[in-house]
Write a protein that holds these residues in place. Sequence first.
Motif, PDB file in Angstrom:
ATOM      1  N   PRO A   1      -0.041   5.424  -0.272  1.00 21.57           N
ATOM      2  CA  PRO A   1      -1.066   6.467  -0.491  1.00 21.57           C
ATOM      3  C   PRO A   1      -0.653   7.460  -1.561  1.00 21.57           C
ATOM      4  O   PRO A   1       0.541   7.730  -1.752  1.00 21.57           O
ATOM      5  CB  PRO A   1      -1.188   7.132   0.888  1.00 21.57           C
ATOM      6  CG  PRO A   1       0.114   6.853   1.569  1.00 21.57           C
ATOM      7  CD  PRO A   1       0.569   5.511   1.067  1.00 21.57           C
ATOM      8  N   ARG A   2      -1.627   8.007  -2.237  1.00 24.26           N
ATOM      9  CA  ARG A   2      -1.400   9.048  -3.244  1.00 24.26           C
ATOM     10  C   ARG A   2      -1.376  10.408  -2.560  1.00 24.26           C
ATOM     11  O   ARG A   2      -1.926  10.592  -1.471  1.00 24.26           O
ATOM     12  CB  ARG A   2      -2.523   9.006  -4.284  1.00 24.26           C
ATOM     13  CG  ARG A   2      -2.679   7.695  -5.027  1.00 24.26           C
ATOM     14  CD  ARG A   2      -1.590   7.499  -6.066  1.00 24.26           C
ATOM     15  NE  ARG A   2      -1.630   8.539  -7.086  1.00 24.26           N
ATOM     16  CZ  ARG A   2      -2.386   8.475  -8.185  1.00 24.26           C
ATOM     17  NH1 ARG A   2      -3.174   7.416  -8.382  1.00 24.26           N
ATOM     18  NH2 ARG A   2      -2.361   9.440  -9.093  1.00 24.26           N
TER      19      ARG A   2
ATOM     20  N   GLN B   1      -8.027   4.894   5.678  1.00 25.53           N
ATOM     21  CA  GLN B   1      -8.101   5.673   6.918  1.00 25.53           C
ATOM     22  C   GLN B   1      -9.322   5.268   7.742  1.00 25.53           C
ATOM     23  O   GLN B   1      -9.245   5.144   8.966  1.00 25.53           O
ATOM     24  CB  GLN B   1      -8.149   7.160   6.597  1.00 25.53           C
ATOM     25  CG  GLN B   1      -6.839   7.718   6.052  1.00 25.53           C
ATOM     26  CD  GLN B   1      -6.864   9.223   5.903  1.00 25.53           C
ATOM     27  OE1 GLN B   1      -7.693   9.918   6.506  1.00 25.53           O
ATOM     28  NE2 GLN B   1      -5.952   9.762   5.110  1.00 25.53           N
TER      29      GLN B   1
ATOM     30  N   LYS C   1       3.285   6.930   6.221  1.00 23.40           N
ATOM     31  CA  LYS C   1       2.980   7.117   4.797  1.00 23.40           C
ATOM     32  C   LYS C   1       1.908   8.180   4.593  1.00 23.40           C
ATOM     33  O   LYS C   1       1.991   8.996   3.680  1.00 23.40           O
ATOM     34  CB  LYS C   1       2.533   5.791   4.182  1.00 23.40           C
ATOM     35  CG  LYS C   1       3.655   4.778   4.011  1.00 23.40           C
ATOM     36  CD  LYS C   1       3.132   3.480   3.416  1.00 23.40           C
ATOM     37  CE  LYS C   1       4.254   2.459   3.249  1.00 23.40           C
ATOM     38  NZ  LYS C   1       3.764   1.184   2.678  1.00 23.40           N
ATOM     39  N   TRP C   2       0.877   8.172   5.442  1.00 24.37           N
ATOM     40  CA  TRP C   2      -0.176   9.185   5.323  1.00 24.37           C
ATOM     41  C   TRP C   2       0.369  10.588   5.575  1.00 24.37           C
ATOM     42  O   TRP C   2       0.054  11.530   4.856  1.00 24.37           O
ATOM     43  CB  TRP C   2      -1.298   8.880   6.314  1.00 24.37           C
ATOM     44  CG  TRP C   2      -2.172   7.747   5.910  1.00 24.37           C
ATOM     45  CD1 TRP C   2      -2.376   7.282   4.643  1.00 24.37           C
ATOM     46  CD2 TRP C   2      -2.959   6.920   6.778  1.00 24.37           C
ATOM     47  NE1 TRP C   2      -3.239   6.221   4.661  1.00 24.37           N
ATOM     48  CE2 TRP C   2      -3.619   5.971   5.960  1.00 24.37           C
ATOM     49  CE3 TRP C   2      -3.174   6.888   8.150  1.00 24.37           C
ATOM     50  CZ2 TRP C   2      -4.480   5.015   6.474  1.00 24.37           C
ATOM     51  CZ3 TRP C   2      -4.031   5.933   8.666  1.00 24.37           C
ATOM     52  CH2 TRP C   2      -4.671   5.005   7.840  1.00 24.37           C
TER      53      TRP C   2
ATOM     54  N   PRO D   1      -8.051  13.247   0.143  1.00 24.39           N
ATOM     55  CA  PRO D   1      -7.389  11.997  -0.272  1.00 24.39           C
ATOM     56  C   PRO D   1      -8.189  11.299  -1.364  1.00 24.39           C
ATOM     57  O   PRO D   1      -9.352  11.607  -1.618  1.00 24.39           O
ATOM     58  CB  PRO D   1      -7.382  11.160   1.025  1.00 24.39           C
ATOM     59  CG  PRO D   1      -7.785  12.098   2.130  1.00 24.39           C
ATOM     60  CD  PRO D   1      -8.621  13.156   1.487  1.00 24.39           C
TER      61      PRO D   1
ATOM     62  N   ALA E   1       2.646  11.916   2.660  1.00 25.89           N
ATOM     63  CA  ALA E   1       2.163  11.706   1.290  1.00 25.89           C
ATOM     64  C   ALA E   1       2.285  12.953   0.424  1.00 25.89           C
ATOM     65  O   ALA E   1       2.382  12.860  -0.796  1.00 25.89           O
ATOM     66  CB  ALA E   1       0.708  11.235   1.311  1.00 25.89           C
TER      67      ALA E   1
ATOM     68  N   TYR F   1       0.839  -1.211   0.000  1.00 27.89           N
ATOM     69  CA  TYR F   1       0.000   0.000   0.000  1.00 27.89           C
ATOM     70  C   TYR F   1       0.870   1.256   0.000  1.00 27.89           C
ATOM     71  O   TYR F   1       1.801   1.389   0.804  1.00 27.89           O
ATOM     72  CB  TYR F   1      -0.910   0.012   1.222  1.00 27.89           C
ATOM     73  CG  TYR F   1      -1.644   1.321   1.424  1.00 27.89           C
ATOM     74  CD1 TYR F   1      -2.586   1.767   0.513  1.00 27.89           C
ATOM     75  CD2 TYR F   1      -1.354   2.130   2.526  1.00 27.89           C
ATOM     76  CE1 TYR F   1      -3.243   2.967   0.687  1.00 27.89           C
ATOM     77  CE2 TYR F   1      -2.005   3.336   2.714  1.00 27.89           C
ATOM     78  CZ  TYR F   1      -2.944   3.743   1.794  1.00 27.89           C
ATOM     79  OH  TYR F   1      -3.593   4.944   1.988  1.00 27.89           O
TER      80      TYR F   1
ATOM     81  N   LYS G   1      -9.464   5.359  -2.190  1.00 27.08           N
ATOM     82  CA  LYS G   1      -8.799   4.234  -1.536  1.00 27.08           C
ATOM     83  C   LYS G   1      -8.122   4.675  -0.248  1.00 27.08           C
ATOM     84  O   LYS G   1      -8.179   3.976   0.766  1.00 27.08           O
ATOM     85  CB  LYS G   1      -7.779   3.592  -2.479  1.00 27.08           C
ATOM     86  CG  LYS G   1      -7.093   2.390  -1.852  1.00 27.08           C
ATOM     87  CD  LYS G   1      -6.186   1.662  -2.820  1.00 27.08           C
ATOM     88  CE  LYS G   1      -5.534   0.447  -2.150  1.00 27.08           C
ATOM     89  NZ  LYS G   1      -4.662  -0.306  -3.083  1.00 27.08           N
ATOM     90  N   ASP G   2      -7.483   5.848  -0.277  1.00 25.53           N
ATOM     91  CA  ASP G   2      -6.822   6.340   0.939  1.00 25.53           C
ATOM     92  C   ASP G   2      -7.849   6.666   2.019  1.00 25.53           C
ATOM     93  O   ASP G   2      -7.608   6.429   3.209  1.00 25.53           O
ATOM     94  CB  ASP G   2      -5.980   7.573   0.616  1.00 25.53           C
ATOM     95  CG  ASP G   2      -4.794   7.242  -0.286  1.00 25.53           C
ATOM     96  OD1 ASP G   2      -4.377   6.074  -0.271  1.00 25.53           O
ATOM     97  OD2 ASP G   2      -4.323   8.137  -1.005  1.00 25.53           O
TER      98      ASP G   2
END
Length: 566
Positions: free
Chosen positions: A106-107, A135, A213-214, A127, A217, A104, A130-131
């Motif tokens: 995140p964008r 969450q 990662k969040w 976001p 991002a 995974y 998917k993100d």
Amino acid sequence: MTARQQEAGASSNNAAHWHGIDWAKCHREVRRLQARIVKATQEGRHGKVKALQWLLTHSYSGKALAVKRVTENRGKRTPGVDGTVWSTSDNKMQAVMSLKRRGYQPRPLRRIYIPKANGKKRPLGIPTMKDRAMQALYLLALEPVAETTADPNSYGFRTARSTADAIEHCFATLHRADRAKWVLEADIRSCFDEISHDWLIAHIPMDKAILRKWLKAGFVHEGTLHDTEAGTPQGGIISPTLANMALDGLQRVLYAKFSKYGLNPNKVNIVRYADDFIITGATQDVLANEVRPLVESFLAERGLTLSQDKTRTAHIDDGFDFLGMNIRKYGGKLLIKPSAASVKTFLRKVREILKSNPTLGHDDLIWLLNPTVYGWANYYRHVVSKQIFRKVNHEIWQALWRWACRRHPGKGTGWVRRKYFRTVGFRHWVFATETGRQRTNGKPELHMLYEVPYMPIRRHRQIKATANPFDPKWESYFEARLGAAMLDSIKGRSKLIHLWLKQDRCCPMCHQPITQTSGWSLYHLVRKVDGGSDGTSNLAMLHPDCHSIARFQGFLVAKPAPTRGF
């Protein structure tokens, strides 16, 4: 299913299509795991908490509920940087299967700016779907911990708590003659944008790799990618909980210094709603020289500072504004009223609606205005608002009269009145129009603009400070609160009350409580075009989203409701 999943009660519950998912079973499985997380947190078994969180975030039920949340909330049609939304059943089923930790990434967030009341703009990070779903999934595992460890006097962005609870706590803290006379009005500068990433990663009890990662991002604005070195984005589902957990502990710090052996001679108390809070004190010196430095030191550890423009001390006789309310003592009596700024903002919004819709139809304008007018009145129905409600209603009438006269410059005032205003009982000048249907007494049914003074004023019952909605021992308490609020919202509508009680206060489709917050829709078991009636025997009270599912696949009347609990 593995033995470990069987022990935790996290069965797969796989379904072939979206509308075939057993939502009642999903809720039960997630709820059971959340209750176990609460118990492990209370016992200080952090390893057990981590293991249960892993089970929840890898369960089919958790993933399905996460996708359900992001595809049914108000942002379901708002895409992220990839321009994707999940609008079909196939999209949603594919999304459930795609929520995996391994691989995974995140964008970046899509950055937009929304206007604030002071004329400035607030950054909002959106976001991808998917993100958002990831969450929501990890929030299911984090929220039970956050509720168990939260400050008792914190009311913002928490399940079953509201601004009404915070205001009621202000009243309890300040209304007596022997209570604190001074108040520190505190506001944190750009709280969501400046929280330290290092502090969050070190102290938030969740998967550190996913959280990092969040936070890192980045965001895209006008086609350019920007890095994020601090803060958690406003617009993320998990962001309010992260901000709340960063500020939790402030109450304990204050009470550790100023409360000893059950005594609090400096009368230091705190009431917090998200990043806005007030702290009471016996004197101005205590707040300025002892409390404020302590608060600033606490915030500095988290990368935060107080806003110099919005932070000040005030005497209770001069009053102060908090959460849209003005709290002030008049001759020793504490009165809480709608603040002047809130009234001004509301009336400006109503006038802007009228000004921007000069040619809108009579009935369409009522549909447009009613949610705004009713929502504002409903927010202030727990405080001393009756006199202000009458003034606001007069201002709305004046704005409507000007709007109506501008539409027909060549007509006289009598003609304008007959076209747009009606007499209902002893009420004159009611802004209304006929719907085309007849009442039982033969008179035409009217579609009326809601009048603010008719909102009943009722004292709010404050939530108990230690109540935890994820703890099984508090289940009956929260059921009673939700039931009382629901009965209050449908008071005088005997058919709805009978139907709601007949269904054991739950939706027959998902077996989750129907509350004032969740909303409801009436479903005809036999369609009216097929000869069905409007009697309670042919009606079911469903959640709005369950109503859509029922229309798609039909509704089984005899579907048994499982026993609720843990």
